[in-house]
Design a protein around this motif. Structure first.
Motif, PDB file in Angstrom:
ATOM      1  N   PRO A 325      -8.475  28.465 -71.591  1.00  0.00           N
ATOM      2  CA  PRO A 325      -7.143  27.860 -71.449  1.00  0.00           C
ATOM      3  C   PRO A 325      -7.230  26.346 -71.402  1.00  0.00           C
ATOM      4  O   PRO A 325      -8.250  25.776 -70.994  1.00  0.00           O
ATOM      5  N   ASN A 329      -2.600  23.840 -68.646  1.00  0.00           N
ATOM      6  CA  ASN A 329      -1.779  25.051 -68.760  1.00  0.00           C
ATOM      7  C   ASN A 329      -1.006  25.383 -67.494  1.00  0.00           C
ATOM      8  O   ASN A 329       0.131  25.851 -67.548  1.00  0.00           O
ATOM      9  N   PHE A 340      -4.945  27.452 -75.889  1.00  0.00           N
ATOM     10  CA  PHE A 340      -6.180  28.232 -75.731  1.00  0.00           C
ATOM     11  C   PHE A 340      -7.090  27.896 -76.913  1.00  0.00           C
ATOM     12  O   PHE A 340      -6.625  27.769 -78.043  1.00  0.00           O
TER      13      PHE A 340
END
Length: 515
Positions: A325, A329, A340
């Motif tokens: 990630p 995020n 990602f």
């Protein structure tokens, strides 16, 4: 003959076949609560044959019926071979097999699905052929199933599964049915006297392996240990990764999660091409769950690289942790984008890239399929890597391990997942230069770089502006410029790099939008 052979009627997905003449009484029905009844005991029903260890542990920890319902919905969804269609073929086949098992395997008071025969039947369906002894009911007997092939496994052909009746009357799995059955008179029919008191070891020494298995067509030379291994593989479930991998072969999904994919290419030291695959997922399209006391997206990304001609898997990127990630995020706004990325070395060439994304909280899936051409960046001529449109470029003082996502050279680079910039953010790019020669007069690398911007107007790109860097000695280039005064629209950037050491020039282009 001591056994009767007959071919069984097979139907699509092994949904059912004429196994015996027994049927349910007229008007009788079977309970199908084993499919979706979200009780704590759901995991103890027939679905336990397909529950992975991780899934079983997760279901046991669930406290509410709502959570269990969501889990069951996801359980069937992940095993649906055609998620875009109205019916779930796996679920339908499973239901029919369980009901058939309850009808067919009634030697004891135990429900048919709980028996060994029921378990094998539910897992891999009906056999192609069956051998069944014809001894009296008060004697112990044998049943031998033969499968000509088992798609999706490494075993076969002629997979033989044997069952021997135990003292309770149930037919249980056996690797030595001749010995385990102890059927009166069976040994004489096989050519020796049961009263001789032959031990199991003596029998195996004389025959080399179980006579019943040989008669059923099992491959010659298989040891009992190998038979045990084969039975274990038949009952072995594919890990969640394997289930998820199958999802990416379907191009369209009902209620699918939207996302965008960008692929960039850089030189690797081993002669392959270092390839980054970056996904951008709208934050509003996924559900957030509480993880370690904070609301976070619970998203999993997986991918495959396939040979575009024959569809064989070249590189599998499905294990947990391959896609990392983005650093921001957890703080992305509702109208922002979750990032990602995976990074992998790949041999240059043409590939089909399949990417799948699963939102665990909502049990929804999204997929994408695209043809990519991975360039060969080896050699001595002047050339550039991909021009990466970036959200973030930060220099690093301490470098992590090679191959870490988001790390390129001495920089942390978070790519754009789509070629779009807002006026409130700077326009940023990152790229690398290869094949640079030392300038003889200075003993250093000497690059001249020209950034030429063009704006799309009336179907043609018109020159909009230029910026020149006369002398640069770095092989890793980052460039940033404010665009708050630029008009909205579509643009093209030409990056022209001249190496004064070799007098070579190379040009790469990248297109983008300002919103």
């Amino acid at each position: 003959m001591f056994s009767t052979r007959y071919t069984l009627l097979r139907v699509v997905l092994g949904a059912g076949f004429l196994f015996t003449a027994s049927t349910l009484p007229r008007g009788a029905t079977q309970d199908t609560n084993f499919l979706d009844n979200a009780t704590k005991k759901w995991r103890e029903g027939p679905v336990r044959y397909f529950l992975t260890k991780e899934e079983d542990e997760l279901y046991k920890r669930m406290k509410t019926k709502e959570d269990r319902r969501a889990f069951i919905y996801r359980f069937w969804l992940l095993r649906d071979p055609t998620p875009g269609s109205p019916a779930n073929e796996f679920k339908g086949s499973f239901r029919r097999r369980v009901m058939d098992a309850n009808r067919l395997f009634t030697e004891t008071t135990k429900p048919g699905w709980k028996t060994d025969m029921g378990k094998i039947y539910i897992l891999i369906g009906p056999p192609d052929e069956q051998h069944r002894d014809t001894m009296a009911r008060n004697h112990r007997g044998t049943v031998i199933w033969t499968y000509r092939s088992l798609p999706g496994t490494t075993i076969g052909p002629n997979v033989v599964v044997a069952f021997a009746k135990d003292t309770s009357g149930e037919f249980v799995l056996s690797t030595s049915p001749t010995v385990d059955a102890e059927v009166a008179g069976l040994t004489r029919l096989l050519g020796f006297d049961r009263n001789l008191g032959m031990s199991r070891a003596d029998m195996m020494k004389q025959f080399g392996r179980d006579p019943l298995l040989m008669a059923a067509g099992a491959p010659m030379g298989m040891s009992e240990l190998e038979i045990q291994g084969q039975l274990a593989e038949i009952q072995h479930l594919p890990p969640p990764d394997a289930i998820l991998n199958e999802l990416v072969t379907t191009e369209a999904y009902f209620d699918a999660i939207p996302f965008k994919t960008e692929v960039n290419y850089f030189q690797a030291r081993d002669g392959s091409t270092y390839t980054t695959i970056t996904l951008g997922v709208p934050s509003a399209s996924v559900f957030y769950t509480t993880i370690r006391g904070k609301d976070r997206p619970d998203v999993r990304v997986f991918a495959r690289l396939l040979d575009p001609d024959d569809g064989t898997v070249v590189q599998n990127l499905a294990a947990d942790g391959i896609f990392k990630p983005g650093f921001d995020n957890d703080s992305v706004s509702i109208d922002g984008t979750l990032i990602f990325q995976a990074a992998v070395n790949v041999v240059p060439g043409r590939y089909t890239l399949l990417v799948g994304l699963e939102d665990r909280a909502s049990s929804r899936v999204g997929t994408s399929r695209k043809l990519i051409v991975i360039p060969d960046l080896t050699g001595t001529r002047l050339r550039l890597s991909s021009i990466t449109l970036a959200d973030r470029i930060d220099p690093l003082q301490v470098l992590p391990a090679p191959g870490t996502p988001y790390i390129l050279g001495n920089f942390l680079v978070v790519p754009k997942s789509s070629p779009e910039f807002r006026k409130t953010e700077p326009f940023q790019i990152y790229y690398q230069v290869y094949g640079v020669k030392m300038d003889e007069s200075t003993g250093k690398q000497d690059l001249e770089i020209i950034y030429s911007f063009h704006r799309l107007e009336k179907g043609e790109y018109q020159f909009y502006g230029r910026q020149t860097i006369l002398h640069s000695s770095s092989a890793a280039q980052g460039f940033s410029i404010p665009i708050d005064q630029w008009p909205e629209g579509e643009y093209r950037l030409d990056v022209s790099v001249t190496d004064h050491g070799s007098s070579e020039t190379t040009v790469e282009q990248v297109k983008f939008k300002i919103l």
